[in-house]
Design a protein around this motif. Sequence first.
Motif, PDB file in Angstrom:
ATOM      1  N   GLY A 115     -34.207  22.928 -63.837  1.00 38.44           N
ATOM      2  CA  GLY A 115     -34.877  21.637 -63.914  1.00 38.44           C
ATOM      3  C   GLY A 115     -35.634  21.258 -62.657  1.00 38.44           C
ATOM      4  O   GLY A 115     -36.155  20.156 -62.544  1.00 38.44           O
ATOM      5  N   PHE A 116     -35.735  22.183 -61.699  1.00 31.87           N
ATOM      6  CA  PHE A 116     -36.384  21.913 -60.425  1.00 31.87           C
ATOM      7  C   PHE A 116     -37.704  22.671 -60.407  1.00 31.87           C
ATOM      8  O   PHE A 116     -37.719  23.893 -60.508  1.00 31.87           O
ATOM      9  CB  PHE A 116     -35.443  22.375 -59.311  1.00 31.87           C
ATOM     10  N   ARG A 117     -38.813  21.927 -60.353  1.00 31.59           N
ATOM     11  CA  ARG A 117     -40.110  22.604 -60.486  1.00 31.59           C
ATOM     12  C   ARG A 117     -40.694  22.973 -59.128  1.00 31.59           C
ATOM     13  O   ARG A 117     -40.642  22.192 -58.189  1.00 31.59           O
ATOM     14  CB  ARG A 117     -41.084  21.691 -61.233  1.00 31.59           C
ATOM     15  N   TYR A 118     -41.217  24.171 -59.061  1.00 25.88           N
ATOM     16  CA  TYR A 118     -41.890  24.591 -57.830  1.00 25.88           C
ATOM     17  C   TYR A 118     -43.086  25.474 -58.189  1.00 25.88           C
ATOM     18  O   TYR A 118     -43.254  25.892 -59.329  1.00 25.88           O
ATOM     19  CB  TYR A 118     -40.915  25.291 -56.897  1.00 25.88           C
ATOM     20  N   LEU A 119     -43.933  25.731 -57.166  1.00 23.63           N
ATOM     21  CA  LEU A 119     -45.203  26.421 -57.418  1.00 23.63           C
ATOM     22  C   LEU A 119     -44.967  27.873 -57.806  1.00 23.63           C
ATOM     23  O   LEU A 119     -44.141  28.559 -57.215  1.00 23.63           O
ATOM     24  CB  LEU A 119     -46.088  26.366 -56.175  1.00 23.63           C
ATOM     25  N   ASP A 120     -45.722  28.322 -58.796  1.00 27.95           N
ATOM     26  CA  ASP A 120     -45.624  29.701 -59.238  1.00 27.95           C
ATOM     27  C   ASP A 120     -46.800  30.486 -58.644  1.00 27.95           C
ATOM     28  O   ASP A 120     -47.828  30.691 -59.282  1.00 27.95           O
ATOM     29  CB  ASP A 120     -45.652  29.746 -60.770  1.00 27.95           C
ATOM     30  N   ASN A 121     -46.634  30.901 -57.385  1.00 28.31           N
ATOM     31  CA  ASN A 121     -47.751  31.551 -56.684  1.00 28.31           C
ATOM     32  C   ASN A 121     -48.163  32.854 -57.359  1.00 28.31           C
ATOM     33  O   ASN A 121     -49.345  33.187 -57.415  1.00 28.31           O
ATOM     34  CB  ASN A 121     -47.372  31.814 -55.232  1.00 28.31           C
ATOM     35  N   GLY A 122     -47.178  33.581 -57.873  1.00 26.43           N
ATOM     36  CA  GLY A 122     -47.481  34.865 -58.507  1.00 26.43           C
ATOM     37  C   GLY A 122     -48.403  34.698 -59.707  1.00 26.43           C
ATOM     38  O   GLY A 122     -49.410  35.379 -59.848  1.00 26.43           O
ATOM     39  N   ARG A 123     -48.070  33.739 -60.570  1.00 23.89           N
ATOM     40  CA  ARG A 123     -48.871  33.553 -61.778  1.00 23.89           C
ATOM     41  C   ARG A 123     -50.255  33.017 -61.435  1.00 23.89           C
ATOM     42  O   ARG A 123     -51.250  33.398 -62.043  1.00 23.89           O
ATOM     43  CB  ARG A 123     -48.149  32.604 -62.745  1.00 23.89           C
ATOM     44  N   MET A 124     -50.317  32.132 -60.413  1.00 23.36           N
ATOM     45  CA  MET A 124     -51.625  31.605 -60.018  1.00 23.36           C
ATOM     46  C   MET A 124     -52.523  32.739 -59.540  1.00 23.36           C
ATOM     47  O   MET A 124     -53.710  32.779 -59.821  1.00 23.36           O
ATOM     48  CB  MET A 124     -51.453  30.560 -58.915  1.00 23.36           C
ATOM     49  N   ARG A 125     -51.928  33.694 -58.832  1.00 27.13           N
ATOM     50  CA  ARG A 125     -52.676  34.823 -58.327  1.00 27.13           C
ATOM     51  C   ARG A 125     -53.235  35.668 -59.462  1.00 27.13           C
ATOM     52  O   ARG A 125     -54.412  36.015 -59.491  1.00 27.13           O
ATOM     53  CB  ARG A 125     -51.722  35.673 -57.500  1.00 27.13           C
ATOM     54  N   VAL A 126     -52.362  35.978 -60.400  1.00 21.20           N
ATOM     55  CA  VAL A 126     -52.779  36.804 -61.540  1.00 21.20           C
ATOM     56  C   VAL A 126     -53.870  36.104 -62.333  1.00 21.20           C
ATOM     57  O   VAL A 126     -54.902  36.691 -62.685  1.00 21.20           O
ATOM     58  CB  VAL A 126     -51.559  37.107 -62.438  1.00 21.20           C
TER      59      VAL A 126
ATOM     60  N   ALA B 181     -32.529  23.968 -42.020  1.00 19.63           N
ATOM     61  CA  ALA B 181     -33.737  23.134 -42.037  1.00 19.63           C
ATOM     62  C   ALA B 181     -34.977  24.017 -42.114  1.00 19.63           C
ATOM     63  O   ALA B 181     -35.905  23.737 -42.876  1.00 19.63           O
ATOM     64  CB  ALA B 181     -33.786  22.243 -40.799  1.00 19.63           C
ATOM     65  N   PHE B 182     -34.980  25.090 -41.335  1.00 15.35           N
ATOM     66  CA  PHE B 182     -36.149  25.973 -41.345  1.00 15.35           C
ATOM     67  C   PHE B 182     -36.299  26.705 -42.673  1.00 15.35           C
ATOM     68  O   PHE B 182     -37.413  26.895 -43.162  1.00 15.35           O
ATOM     69  CB  PHE B 182     -36.077  26.984 -40.206  1.00 15.35           C
ATOM     70  N   LEU B 183     -35.172  27.130 -43.252  1.00 15.21           N
ATOM     71  CA  LEU B 183     -35.258  27.821 -44.545  1.00 15.21           C
ATOM     72  C   LEU B 183     -35.837  26.889 -45.605  1.00 15.21           C
ATOM     73  O   LEU B 183     -36.742  27.262 -46.358  1.00 15.21           O
ATOM     74  CB  LEU B 183     -33.872  28.312 -44.976  1.00 15.21           C
ATOM     75  N   ILE B 184     -35.325  25.660 -45.622  1.00 15.35           N
ATOM     76  CA  ILE B 184     -35.846  24.692 -46.580  1.00 15.35           C
ATOM     77  C   ILE B 184     -37.322  24.413 -46.293  1.00 15.35           C
ATOM     78  O   ILE B 184     -38.156  24.366 -47.195  1.00 15.35           O
ATOM     79  CB  ILE B 184     -35.018  23.390 -46.532  1.00 15.35           C
ATOM     80  N   GLY B 185     -37.638  24.282 -45.002  1.00 17.29           N
ATOM     81  CA  GLY B 185     -39.025  24.028 -44.616  1.00 17.29           C
ATOM     82  C   GLY B 185     -39.948  25.148 -45.073  1.00 17.29           C
ATOM     83  O   GLY B 185     -41.042  24.898 -45.589  1.00 17.29           O
ATOM     84  N   ARG B 190     -44.331  26.943 -48.821  1.00 19.91           N
ATOM     85  CA  ARG B 190     -44.975  27.895 -49.735  1.00 19.91           C
ATOM     86  C   ARG B 190     -44.870  27.505 -51.199  1.00 19.91           C
ATOM     87  O   ARG B 190     -45.688  27.909 -52.009  1.00 19.91           O
ATOM     88  CB  ARG B 190     -44.367  29.289 -49.546  1.00 19.91           C
ATOM     89  N   ARG B 191     -43.855  26.731 -51.530  1.00 17.48           N
ATOM     90  CA  ARG B 191     -43.554  26.582 -52.946  1.00 17.48           C
ATOM     91  C   ARG B 191     -43.646  25.168 -53.490  1.00 17.48           C
ATOM     92  O   ARG B 191     -43.324  24.946 -54.645  1.00 17.48           O
ATOM     93  CB  ARG B 191     -42.143  27.116 -53.211  1.00 17.48           C
ATOM     94  N   SER B 192     -44.023  24.217 -52.653  1.00 16.77           N
ATOM     95  CA  SER B 192     -44.083  22.854 -53.182  1.00 16.77           C
ATOM     96  C   SER B 192     -45.499  22.305 -53.055  1.00 16.77           C
ATOM     97  O   SER B 192     -46.302  22.801 -52.268  1.00 16.77           O
ATOM     98  CB  SER B 192     -43.115  21.938 -52.433  1.00 16.77           C
ATOM     99  N   TRP B 193     -45.773  21.288 -53.840  1.00 15.60           N
ATOM    100  CA  TRP B 193     -47.059  20.615 -53.740  1.00 15.60           C
ATOM    101  C   TRP B 193     -47.263  20.096 -52.322  1.00 15.60           C
ATOM    102  O   TRP B 193     -48.339  20.213 -51.772  1.00 15.60           O
ATOM    103  CB  TRP B 193     -47.113  19.434 -54.715  1.00 15.60           C
TER     104      TRP B 193
END
Lengths: 253, 371
Positions: A115-126, B181-185, B190-193
């Motif tokens: 339930g936690f959404r995050y960016l799908d960099n792999g799919r965006m690349r493809v 903190a750094f891992l979360i950062g 890379r992975r959040s808006w």
Amino acid sequence: MPAATPIISMRGISKRFGGVTALQEVDLDVCPGEVLAIVGDNGAGKSTLIKILTGVYQPTEGAIEMDGQALSMNSHSEAIELGIDAVYQTLALADHLDPAANMFLGSELTKSFLGFRYLDNGRMRVEAERVLLERLGVRLRSMDVPTESLSGGQRQAVAIARAVYHSDLRVLVMDEPTAALGPQETARTLKLIEVLREEGLAIVLISHSLDDVFAISDRIQVMRRGRRVDVVHTRQTSRQEVLGLIVGAAEAA
Amino acid sequence: MPVSAPKGLQERLDPYLAIIGPMVMILMILAFMGVAEPARYFRLSNLNIILLEAALYMPLAMAMTFVITQRGIDLSIGSVAALTGIIMAFAIKEFGFPAWIAVLLGIAIGGIFGLINGLVITKFRVPDLIGTLAMDLVYRGFALVLAKGLVLARFPDLITDIGRGRLPGFLPIPVIIGILAFLIGAFILRRSWFGRYSIAIGSNPEAAEMTGIAVDRYKVYAYVLMGAMAGLAGVMLTGKLNAIQATSAPYFNLHVIAAVVVGGTSLFGGRAYMLGSFAGVLLLSMMINALVTLRIEFFWQSVASGVVIILSVAFYTWLQKKDRDGAKGLLNAFTTPDNIKLMKLGGVLAAGTVVLLVIGSLFSTGSVPSG
Ligand SMILES: Nc1ncnc2c1ncn2[C@@H]1O[C@H](COP(=O)(O)OP(=O)(O)OP(=O)(O)O)[C@@H](O)[C@H]1O
Ligand SMILES: [Mg+2]
């Protein structure tokens, strides 16, 4: 020849910035599957006109219709939702992000985990690679480099890919897309425009290069001092005539 | 597409640049200390001191990486840390709050201070440099008003554990917090808006705005994160010293900014290196510890942090310049008309100073003890 019914009709558009009148009673029609070029001297109001079309500015007076329905847009994102997007004079790319991140900027693809959404960099690349190749015929040598290391034409392709990724894109506006490009890259960008026209998009192209305009457009709308002075069919006119319209020689004489 | 030229050295190095810079400097410090003071510098207890010192700056550097990537800066974090530490101390000592509530309170209040900073910058349109510097005075002032020069000391175990505890046979707790903190950062970057838009905003604010990104809102988020991490640092500092006072954490700003920029995150925006910030924090702590070990006066730390900032910004800027010239170019650079004029100005100022020194010593009446 393009379909006869316009997808976009702008009627009697005026725009004033404080005391400055940038546009006065301007009309514009563009049909699906055609390239409408807008030409005119610096400050003629070309950019202002298409910014109104893309929802960046709101007209002081006048109306815009899409498929015969009246439109009122309060922001650029509303225009994008309606299928009207733009590639600007100065490229709106974030140079430090890679091409895929740029292509999806503002509409990222995501996946979710518990339930936690995050960016799908792999799919965006493809997806980015696919859209660039399938719709624009462009293959970048690497999808991992920052966009700043791409050539002008490749950057242009990324910007265009961003606009065309919306499958419901119907009107693409380009403000001097070749202004910063060399001859080869210009030719490649014009090719892209042709590809998009074949796909049935309505394209509005602003350019100072009459070479480009005559190479690609179906009709030419000439602007001067905030007014539309004429619209001519590209095949039935000449550079001479268009130049005359731009500088207003015919009237002055 | 035309066949591309082979990747340049710079392009191939680029992803590792952030870590190479600090690593080389860390090795230089190690080599130097290996010669100068091996016995005292390489003791296990000293390693512990370095790690504890570094841990304090890790959450701060993580958050500052986002702020700087957006072309922002926050010069109020030292005061925020001191003030939140004091507020937490009051919550425990005056009002008898449970320690864990007080800890969370410190972080939350730090976040509120960050929110205020962000609103000052985005709503009042005060430039970040001046805005946060002014808020620094405000927060420090409140800290002084509240604590009135008192040192608040002796805190519950939870607080000291956060500041200097150690999981048996493993790393100190603050180091674990810092690394976490750094891992979360790194994940957020890379992975959040928020991470993606932070880079976009720093890279090209107009483009970010045009693509419909709520630039101001994401800027505020960065300052809130920064404030919350400053609050956490306040808790960690209080626990580390088992004491807090209004004048605590005087050099946080410079130290954290130095760590972030030495790690390759660009002050001009758009370039973020979480790993680089981590290495930068370690480097700064090792450097300051080296100064201490060499028994160099405390105040030199401030000189060292400042020099590190200037050198690393200048170095990375030089590195990123597209057309670098060789040694001849460097010589030519000194002889451009503009630079000759600047050298003349420098010469005049130096000569004037020398004249003043000479006159001063001619008319000298011997030393006058002050006080
Ligand atoms: N935001 C603004 N505020 C005030 N005046 C403006 C604004 N934008 C445009 N104008 C004015 O409107 C007129 C038309 O400008 P516009 O940018 O549309 O010209 P253009 O035809 O695109 O020119 P160019 O070929 O140089 O790009 C100019 O006189 C300009 O000064
Ligand atoms: Mg224009």
